[in-house]
Design a protein around this motif. Sequence first.
Motif, PDB file in Angstrom:
ATOM      1  N   ARG A 391     -33.587  -6.256 -28.423  1.00  0.00           N
ATOM      2  CA  ARG A 391     -32.510  -6.124 -27.435  1.00  0.00           C
ATOM      3  C   ARG A 391     -32.989  -6.395 -26.025  1.00  0.00           C
ATOM      4  NH1 ARG A 391     -30.375  -0.439 -25.558  1.00  0.00           N
ATOM      5  NH2 ARG A 391     -31.520  -1.065 -23.669  1.00  0.00           N
ATOM      6  N   SER A 392     -34.161  -5.860 -25.682  1.00  0.00           N
ATOM      7  CA  SER A 392     -34.640  -5.934 -24.302  1.00  0.00           C
ATOM      8  C   SER A 392     -35.357  -7.237 -23.981  1.00  0.00           C
ATOM      9  CB  SER A 392     -35.582  -4.766 -24.022  1.00  0.00           C
ATOM     10  OG  SER A 392     -36.768  -4.876 -24.807  1.00  0.00           O
ATOM     11  N   GLY A 393     -35.908  -7.887 -24.997  1.00  0.00           N
ATOM     12  CA  GLY A 393     -36.723  -9.060 -24.740  1.00  0.00           C
ATOM     13  C   GLY A 393     -38.131  -8.729 -24.298  1.00  0.00           C
ATOM     14  N   ALA A 394     -38.526  -7.464 -24.415  1.00  0.00           N
ATOM     15  CA  ALA A 394     -39.861  -7.012 -24.014  1.00  0.00           C
ATOM     16  C   ALA A 394     -40.651  -6.571 -25.233  1.00  0.00           C
ATOM     17  CB  ALA A 394     -39.752  -5.851 -23.027  1.00  0.00           C
ATOM     18  N   THR A 395     -41.965  -6.569 -25.095  1.00  0.00           N
ATOM     19  CA  THR A 395     -42.808  -5.904 -26.085  1.00  0.00           C
ATOM     20  C   THR A 395     -42.677  -4.411 -25.874  1.00  0.00           C
ATOM     21  OG1 THR A 395     -44.404  -7.708 -26.282  1.00  0.00           O
ATOM     22  CG2 THR A 395     -45.190  -5.503 -26.805  1.00  0.00           C
ATOM     23  N   ILE A 396     -42.387  -3.681 -26.942  1.00  0.00           N
ATOM     24  CA  ILE A 396     -42.198  -2.233 -26.856  1.00  0.00           C
ATOM     25  C   ILE A 396     -43.387  -1.544 -27.514  1.00  0.00           C
ATOM     26  CG2 ILE A 396     -40.732  -0.263 -27.430  1.00  0.00           C
ATOM     27  CD1 ILE A 396     -39.386  -2.167 -25.515  1.00  0.00           C
ATOM     28  N   VAL A 397     -43.988  -0.613 -26.799  1.00  0.00           N
ATOM     29  CA  VAL A 397     -45.058   0.232 -27.335  1.00  0.00           C
ATOM     30  C   VAL A 397     -44.495   1.639 -27.432  1.00  0.00           C
ATOM     31  CG1 VAL A 397     -47.398   1.101 -26.988  1.00  0.00           C
ATOM     32  CG2 VAL A 397     -46.821  -1.213 -26.243  1.00  0.00           C
ATOM     33  N   LEU A 398     -44.055   2.033 -28.633  1.00  0.00           N
ATOM     34  CA  LEU A 398     -43.509   3.377 -28.832  1.00  0.00           C
ATOM     35  C   LEU A 398     -44.666   4.289 -29.191  1.00  0.00           C
ATOM     36  CD1 LEU A 398     -41.260   5.386 -28.893  1.00  0.00           C
ATOM     37  CD2 LEU A 398     -40.584   4.540 -31.150  1.00  0.00           C
ATOM     38  N   LYS A 399     -45.075   5.094 -28.228  1.00  0.00           N
ATOM     39  CA  LYS A 399     -46.328   5.828 -28.325  1.00  0.00           C
ATOM     40  C   LYS A 399     -46.223   7.032 -29.255  1.00  0.00           C
ATOM     41  CE  LYS A 399     -46.506   6.222 -23.797  1.00  0.00           C
ATOM     42  NZ  LYS A 399     -46.906   6.403 -22.383  1.00  0.00           N
ATOM     43  N   GLY A 400     -47.387   7.462 -29.731  1.00  0.00           N
ATOM     44  CA  GLY A 400     -47.504   8.620 -30.602  1.00  0.00           C
ATOM     45  C   GLY A 400     -48.776   8.506 -31.415  1.00  0.00           C
TER      46      GLY A 400
END
Length: 495
Positions: A391-400
């Motif tokens: 959706r965003s066009g960005a690389t997403i780093v969902l941390k945990g």
Amino acid sequence: MNVQTALLDVRGMGEADRLAVAAGTPATTLMENAGQAVVREIERRWPMRPVTVLCGPGNNGGDGFVAARQLAEAGWPVRVALLGPRDRLAGEARHHAERWRGSVEPLAPAVLDGAELVVDAIFGAGLSRAVGGPAKDTLAAAVRRGPPIVAVDVPSGLMGDTGEVLGAVAAVLTVTFFRKKPGHLLLPGRLLCGEVVVADIGIPPSVLDEIVPDTFENDPGLWLSDLPRPHDDGNKYTRGHALISGGYPMTGAARMAARAAARAGAGLTTIAVPEIALPVYAAALTSIMVKPVTGPEDFDRLLDDHRYSGLLIGPGAGTGEETRARVRAMLKTGRPTLLDADAITAFQDDSHSLDRAIVGPCVLTPHDGEFRRLFDPSGDKLTRTRAAARRSGATIVLKGSDTVIAAPDGRAIVNANAPPTLATAGSGDVLSGIVLGLLAQGMEPFLAAAAAVWLHGAAATEFGPGLMAEDLPDLLPSVFRRLYGAGAPVNVVIS
């Protein structure tokens, strides 16, 4: 990407089986090899002892029958219990059940009497409902009695695609086949798998040419060849210039990010700070440059300098209009930009305007709370991270503890090397700085994010207990030395 660290979901693993059979390996042979792999790993770890093998009504149960037969042939005392009638078994499972010459008992807690080892071959990774009835009762009894549990493929009740737990109990060893599944790495399922061994059962790696996996376990083999390295003919300018928007009065976050960017290899690192904060930043930093900013015009002039090759805003930035304006200005440049912490939260009331502003390489590094402020939190971690990236066009780093890195094109990487000591204030700021340092040197965002997450975990592991976020940047050099000296280690066990 490196297919040795590919993760296959249930559909992909089924296709790998199908392609192997089509290439000439009988399905009964694949099952024989799977059961044999389980026996091999058991014999490596335990001396001979009474074993109870718990079999289910599908192919996982067939693997269990093979393991039971081979253990018995080696002299081990073996009891076999089956969920459901034996005459309802079909295909390869039926074939191998017929080769078992011992008795078959109904699945119930009583079959555990005297067992000093339990093989859980009830359900495989494709189970989509909660474990109940005799299977639930028997697994619960196994936990109470305490013998080691060896899981075949996954602990029964663990969803292979998502890591969701639907009644599974903890194994000390999980033997899976050909490639790991996402559920072996994603929480909470990872906590129940114990040691995970990936066994070769005769599926040729060439099947991945047709399956084309898009999910991987994070490992240097994925990105080491792209990791920036100093060159003999280089200088500080050719190694990239990282620019961070620093906040006030919260100054520590940006300072840690800056030190991490420099340790990650950026040739120069600058923090743009409110004029009132200049003495605080300047007194605390030496090789990091500090630029006072009195208004939007000063910040715009900084961004007009094209020597800044990587941009970061978020740590300690605040969540007001000034932060939103700076985010838009950074993104407008089209240069690699990383948004973290406050820069994410600042758009919680207008997340789609942020999507529209992303026109160049961009990385977002939210934790779960920040993610929910911008994106749909429903679904498993892989699914929702992929959807956010798309959706965003960005690389997403969902941390945990099970960080997921997703690219807009659908590729995803699951990280599993983060120790629990990283749960400390400021560690996320250091991670954003590492990503920034790699972006500033020209590394592609998806791989830069994956490399940074792995380096972050490796540095924390090196330090051990007592870690503070401030320790992390200074641990990076020794991690880099090992990487550059060892080539591309691959953390997948093929037995």
